[in-house]
Write a protein that holds these residues in place. Structure first.
Motif: not given
Length: 152
Positions: A85-96
């Motif tokens: 879930v944290m990986a999905l949130n990081s992607y949504n915030q633009g942190d690849m």
């Protein structure tokens, strides 16, 4: 979209609301309000657009971590789910980079959870099937040794 009223109707409405005095920031007659807003610096979003094509979404292994939650290794599989879930949130915030790193962590923790779960199931089966046969034999031997007879 709703049809736009003609500029003359907008000027009449504005004049009624503000009295007969024109507003201080009135546009010249015939100027389009939308065109004026497009050229303002507040609406200029060209600087915010990325230079290249959009990057593909890194894998977050959310489905694997959800499946790992069915294994009996409860603290470990919940950690895998949280990483996904944290990986999905990081992607949504633009942190690849953060999304890739957290996705790899979710993968490794989910795999560890599945391995631990299979080991727990295997140990349970070995213990259960080796002790069930002796547990059933002990009461029958005590019944037969005490002189208790089974009626037919």
């Amino acid at each position: 979209p709703c049809p736009r009223p003609p500029p003359a109707a907008l000027r009449r409405c504005r004049a009624r609301l503000l009295g007969s005095a024109p507003p201080m920031s009135a546009l010249p007659p015939g100027a389009d309000i939308k065109r004026a807003l497009e050229n303002s610096p507040e609406t200029n979003i060209e600087d915010e657009l990325p230079d290249g094509p959009p990057q593909p979404r890194p894998k977050n292994y959310l489905l694997l971590s959800i499946l790992a939650c069915f294994c009996p290794a409860y603290p470990v599989n919940i950690v895998a789910f949280v990483f996904a879930v944290m990986a999905l949130n990081s992607y949504n915030q633009g942190d690849m980079e953060g999304s890739k790193r957290l996705g790899r962590n979710a993968l490794w923790v989910a795999v560890a959870s599945i391995i631990i779960g299979l080991a727990v199931i295997g140990i349970y089966c070995v213990v259960h099937f080796t002790t069930v046969s002796t547990v059933l034999l002990v009461p029958m031997q005590t019944l037969l040794c005490t002189g208790f007879r089974i009626r037919n």
